[in-house]
Write a protein that holds these residues in place. Structure first.
Motif, PDB file in Angstrom:
ATOM      1  N   ILE A  43       0.838  -1.206   0.000  1.00  0.00           N
ATOM      2  CA  ILE A  43       0.000   0.000   0.000  1.00  0.00           C
ATOM      3  C   ILE A  43       0.868   1.249   0.000  1.00  0.00           C
ATOM      4  CG2 ILE A  43      -1.635   1.339   1.399  1.00  0.00           C
ATOM      5  CD1 ILE A  43      -2.741  -1.488   2.295  1.00  0.00           C
ATOM      6  N   VAL A  44       1.854   1.295   0.864  1.00  0.00           N
ATOM      7  CA  VAL A  44       2.719   2.469   0.962  1.00  0.00           C
ATOM      8  C   VAL A  44       3.555   2.627  -0.308  1.00  0.00           C
ATOM      9  CG1 VAL A  44       4.602   3.529   2.280  1.00  0.00           C
ATOM     10  CG2 VAL A  44       2.707   2.443   3.477  1.00  0.00           C
ATOM     11  N   ASP A  45       4.011   1.529  -0.894  1.00  0.00           N
ATOM     12  CA  ASP A  45       4.736   1.622  -2.162  1.00  0.00           C
ATOM     13  C   ASP A  45       3.839   2.135  -3.283  1.00  0.00           C
ATOM     14  OD1 ASP A  45       7.291   0.896  -1.391  1.00  0.00           O
ATOM     15  OD2 ASP A  45       7.082  -1.205  -1.983  1.00  0.00           O
ATOM     16  N   ALA A  46       2.582   1.771  -3.265  1.00  0.00           N
ATOM     17  CA  ALA A  46       1.657   2.209  -4.316  1.00  0.00           C
ATOM     18  C   ALA A  46       1.327   3.695  -4.190  1.00  0.00           C
ATOM     19  CB  ALA A  46       0.380   1.377  -4.270  1.00  0.00           C
ATOM     20  N   TYR A  47       1.048   4.144  -2.967  1.00  0.00           N
ATOM     21  CA  TYR A  47       0.553   5.508  -2.773  1.00  0.00           C
ATOM     22  C   TYR A  47       1.603   6.509  -2.306  1.00  0.00           C
ATOM     23  CZ  TYR A  47      -4.143   3.876  -3.681  1.00  0.00           C
ATOM     24  OH  TYR A  47      -5.257   3.366  -4.298  1.00  0.00           O
ATOM     25  N   GLY A  48       2.661   6.064  -1.651  1.00  0.00           N
ATOM     26  CA  GLY A  48       3.676   6.985  -1.164  1.00  0.00           C
ATOM     27  C   GLY A  48       3.238   7.701   0.094  1.00  0.00           C
TER      28      GLY A  48
END
Length: 174
Positions: A43-48
């Motif tokens: 999730i964090v890799d996708a959205y930053g």
């Protein structure tokens, strides 16, 4: 069942960060002595580094000085290890089994933690601490399940209904 990124994307919108280099995660995980759960990383890799509904803040380990997951975790670990703050959590903060790793904050005063599983094969769980009271809640769900519940407007300590009347949204942190 772990919620999928596609379920989150259906509610939150298409991610535009789409980070693929594992180096910042590897560096942070080596420093902290813990490997973050795959769903959280995805999730964090996708959205930053983003603000969701103008309320929930997620940061990426490759973020700049203002919005760096590593910097925030280090500061939060120091804060929650202080003697007068430790009593507000169900267990100590840190990378060991049963301990809590701070991973997100909210403008409404909540701190979001991932509970390190007692057994490596067990799933990580979410603990939300309300800063305006000594209350905390353990959610028997993965981070992606918890975030999906939040995006659907369910009460997971952070309530998004009044913050996202037109549905969930996000914006990059400056």
């Amino acid at each position: 069942m772990v919620a999928t990124l596609s379920e989150i994307r259906a509610l939150l919108g298409d991610p535009r960060f789409n980070w693929s280099d594992p180096a910042p995660w590897i560096e942070l995980e080596q420093e902290l002595g813990v490997e973050f759960p795959a769903d959280f990383r995805e999730i964090v890799d996708a959205y930053g580094s983003i603000s969701i509904n103008g309320q929930l803040y997620l940061n990426h380990p490759a973020g700049h000085l203002l919005h760096s997951l590593g910097k925030d975790i280090r500061l939060d670990l120091d804060f929650w290890r202080e003697e007068d703050m430790a009593e507000f959590l169900p267990s100590p903060v840190g990378p060991n089994p049963g301990e809590l790793m701070p991973v997100a904050t909210a403008t409404t005063g909540e701190a979001v933690f991932l509970r390190v599983p007692d057994d490596p094969s067990s799933p990580w769980r979410v603990v939300v601490q309300e800063m305006d009271s000594p209350a905390w809640t353990l959610y028997e769900m993965t981070f992606s399940e918890w975030l999906l519940a939040y995006l659907k407007g369910r009460d997971v300590t952070l309530c998004s209904r009044n913050r996202a009347p037109d549905g969930p949204s996000y914006e990059f942190l400056p």
